[in-house]
Motif scaffolding. Structure first.
Motif, PDB file in Angstrom:
ATOM      1  N   PHE A  49       2.203   1.757  -3.485  1.00 47.84           N
ATOM      2  CA  PHE A  49       1.138   2.157  -4.406  1.00 47.84           C
ATOM      3  C   PHE A  49       0.843   3.661  -4.251  1.00 47.84           C
ATOM      4  O   PHE A  49       0.730   4.395  -5.246  1.00 47.84           O
ATOM      5  CB  PHE A  49      -0.129   1.334  -4.131  1.00 47.84           C
ATOM      6  CG  PHE A  49      -1.302   1.735  -4.962  1.00 47.84           C
ATOM      7  CD1 PHE A  49      -1.384   1.371  -6.300  1.00 47.84           C
ATOM      8  CD2 PHE A  49      -2.339   2.494  -4.415  1.00 47.84           C
ATOM      9  CE1 PHE A  49      -2.467   1.736  -7.076  1.00 47.84           C
ATOM     10  CE2 PHE A  49      -3.427   2.871  -5.179  1.00 47.84           C
ATOM     11  CZ  PHE A  49      -3.494   2.501  -6.510  1.00 47.84           C
ATOM     12  N   VAL A  50       0.734   4.112  -3.011  1.00 49.44           N
ATOM     13  CA  VAL A  50       0.501   5.537  -2.744  1.00 49.44           C
ATOM     14  C   VAL A  50       1.673   6.364  -3.261  1.00 49.44           C
ATOM     15  O   VAL A  50       1.492   7.454  -3.815  1.00 49.44           O
ATOM     16  CB  VAL A  50       0.287   5.778  -1.239  1.00 49.44           C
ATOM     17  CG1 VAL A  50       0.210   7.279  -0.934  1.00 49.44           C
ATOM     18  CG2 VAL A  50      -0.976   5.081  -0.760  1.00 49.44           C
TER      19      VAL A  50
ATOM     20  N   LYS B  55       0.821  -1.218   0.000  1.00 52.31           N
ATOM     21  CA  LYS B  55       0.000   0.000   0.000  1.00 52.31           C
ATOM     22  C   LYS B  55       0.855   1.268   0.000  1.00 52.31           C
ATOM     23  O   LYS B  55       0.576   2.195  -0.777  1.00 52.31           O
ATOM     24  CB  LYS B  55      -0.948  -0.009   1.202  1.00 52.31           C
ATOM     25  CG  LYS B  55      -1.944   1.136   1.194  1.00 52.31           C
ATOM     26  CD  LYS B  55      -2.942   0.997   2.340  1.00 52.31           C
ATOM     27  CE  LYS B  55      -3.950   2.148   2.300  1.00 52.31           C
ATOM     28  NZ  LYS B  55      -4.945   2.015   3.410  1.00 52.31           N
TER      29      LYS B  55
ATOM     30  N   TYR C  37       2.577  14.015  -8.470  1.00 56.08           N
ATOM     31  CA  TYR C  37       1.825  15.178  -8.000  1.00 56.08           C
ATOM     32  C   TYR C  37       2.698  16.086  -7.138  1.00 56.08           C
ATOM     33  O   TYR C  37       2.688  17.316  -7.280  1.00 56.08           O
ATOM     34  CB  TYR C  37       0.605  14.721  -7.204  1.00 56.08           C
ATOM     35  CG  TYR C  37      -0.110  15.839  -6.493  1.00 56.08           C
ATOM     36  CD1 TYR C  37      -0.972  16.692  -7.177  1.00 56.08           C
ATOM     37  CD2 TYR C  37       0.096  16.049  -5.128  1.00 56.08           C
ATOM     38  CE1 TYR C  37      -1.611  17.738  -6.530  1.00 56.08           C
ATOM     39  CE2 TYR C  37      -0.541  17.090  -4.474  1.00 56.08           C
ATOM     40  CZ  TYR C  37      -1.390  17.923  -5.178  1.00 56.08           C
ATOM     41  OH  TYR C  37      -2.014  18.956  -4.524  1.00 56.08           O
TER      42      TYR C  37
ATOM     43  N   TYR D 130     -10.122  19.352 -13.299  1.00 51.36           N
ATOM     44  CA  TYR D 130     -10.674  19.015 -11.973  1.00 51.36           C
ATOM     45  C   TYR D 130     -11.596  20.123 -11.473  1.00 51.36           C
ATOM     46  O   TYR D 130     -12.715  19.865 -11.011  1.00 51.36           O
ATOM     47  CB  TYR D 130      -9.531  18.782 -10.984  1.00 51.36           C
ATOM     48  CG  TYR D 130      -9.985  18.612  -9.555  1.00 51.36           C
ATOM     49  CD1 TYR D 130     -10.357  17.355  -9.072  1.00 51.36           C
ATOM     50  CD2 TYR D 130     -10.051  19.703  -8.690  1.00 51.36           C
ATOM     51  CE1 TYR D 130     -10.779  17.194  -7.764  1.00 51.36           C
ATOM     52  CE2 TYR D 130     -10.483  19.545  -7.379  1.00 51.36           C
ATOM     53  CZ  TYR D 130     -10.836  18.296  -6.925  1.00 51.36           C
ATOM     54  OH  TYR D 130     -11.265  18.141  -5.630  1.00 51.36           O
TER      55      TYR D 130
ATOM     56  N   PHE E 189       3.705   5.758  -5.825  1.00 45.95           N
ATOM     57  CA  PHE E 189       3.662   5.886  -7.284  1.00 45.95           C
ATOM     58  C   PHE E 189       2.640   6.927  -7.727  1.00 45.95           C
ATOM     59  O   PHE E 189       2.814   7.580  -8.755  1.00 45.95           O
ATOM     60  CB  PHE E 189       3.344   4.530  -7.922  1.00 45.95           C
ATOM     61  CG  PHE E 189       4.524   3.609  -8.038  1.00 45.95           C
ATOM     62  CD1 PHE E 189       5.560   3.907  -8.907  1.00 45.95           C
ATOM     63  CD2 PHE E 189       4.606   2.463  -7.260  1.00 45.95           C
ATOM     64  CE1 PHE E 189       6.659   3.069  -9.019  1.00 45.95           C
ATOM     65  CE2 PHE E 189       5.701   1.613  -7.359  1.00 45.95           C
ATOM     66  CZ  PHE E 189       6.733   1.922  -8.239  1.00 45.95           C
ATOM     67  N   ILE E 190       1.563   7.070  -6.962  1.00 47.91           N
ATOM     68  CA  ILE E 190       0.539   8.061  -7.296  1.00 47.91           C
ATOM     69  C   ILE E 190       0.959   9.467  -6.852  1.00 47.91           C
ATOM     70  O   ILE E 190       0.805  10.447  -7.587  1.00 47.91           O
ATOM     71  CB  ILE E 190      -0.807   7.680  -6.643  1.00 47.91           C
ATOM     72  CG1 ILE E 190      -1.329   6.373  -7.238  1.00 47.91           C
ATOM     73  CG2 ILE E 190      -1.839   8.797  -6.825  1.00 47.91           C
ATOM     74  CD1 ILE E 190      -2.586   5.862  -6.580  1.00 47.91           C
ATOM     75  N   MET E 191       1.497   9.555  -5.638  1.00 46.89           N
ATOM     76  CA  MET E 191       1.768  10.855  -5.026  1.00 46.89           C
ATOM     77  C   MET E 191       3.020  11.540  -5.566  1.00 46.89           C
ATOM     78  O   MET E 191       3.066  12.776  -5.648  1.00 46.89           O
ATOM     79  CB  MET E 191       1.911  10.699  -3.508  1.00 46.89           C
ATOM     80  CG  MET E 191       0.602  10.449  -2.787  1.00 46.89           C
ATOM     81  SD  MET E 191      -0.535  11.845  -2.932  1.00 46.89           S
ATOM     82  CE  MET E 191       0.400  13.129  -2.094  1.00 46.89           C
TER      83      MET E 191
END
Length: 201
Positions: free
Chosen positions: A71-72, A68, A79, A158, A74-76
């Motif tokens: 995974f976070v 987890k 950004y 967004y 790779f997303i964060m």
């Protein structure tokens, strides 16, 4: 009666604006900057978070099921890097966050250039838990959105989806209160939105 409000009373803005109850006379453009101490703290926070998630990703083993935190990460991480770039421009850049003049409003972060008062149909203040925005309804949104840089374009999609404005300007952490920026922008808009139309008749 006329009275004069010094730019110093607006938290360091150098320009003076003379008000009446029904009219605003623009003496000089108003340049809005960030609160540098807030932006600097945010910049440090972003640096620490970027390093943390970079370490998490570097330690990722492709042969093991992704966890987890990874995974976070790779997303964060993308950004955080993009936000870090935008924040560094606020702190180290030579241009103000945005400027308000008789011609319109210029957001120096998004590459959109001047938003002319004559092209604006409405201005709204959007306050959420994480950001403060000035939202604009435009006569021809595509004329402006096509100029947005990649980062600003993603953010604008967004904001269009959730706040129902054609384009937005981020007014969070500026050297003037958000309500004051909203009032100034609306005063300039009401005073100048028909000026170019009359000149072109």
């Amino acid at each position: 009666p006329w009275w004069q409000i010094s730019g110093a009373d607006w938290g360091g803005c150098a320009e003076d604006v003379i008000y009446t109850k029904t009219r605003i006379e623009i003496m000089q453009p108003i340049h809005i900057t960030v609160k540098y101490w807030q932006a600097s703290l945010f910049f440090i926070f972003l640096c620490l978070m970027t390093v943390f998630f970079a370490i998490v990703i570097v330690g990722y083993d492709s042969n093991v099921k992704i966890s987890k935190p990874e995974f976070v990460g790779f997303i964060m991480l993308p950004y955080l890097i993009l936000t870090l770039i935008r924040t560094s421009k606020d702190i180290f850049g030579s241009l103000p966050r945005f400027s308000i003049s008789a011609d319109g409003i210029v957001d120096n972060r998004n590459g959109m250039g001047l938003i002319k008062w004559v092209d604006i149909q409405d201005i709204t203040y959007v306050h959420t838990r994480y950001q403060d925005l000035l939202g604009f309804k435009l006569v021809n949104p595509q004329e402006y959105t096509q100029k947005l840089n990649l980062i600003a374009h993603v953010i604008n999609i967004y904001n269009q989806t959730f706040h129902h404005n054609d384009v937005t300007v981020n007014i969070m952490s500026c050297n003037l209160p958000c309500e004051e920026i909203e009032r100034i922008a609306k005063d300039y808009w009401k005073q100048n939105r028909f000026s170019n139309t009359f000149l072109n008749v």
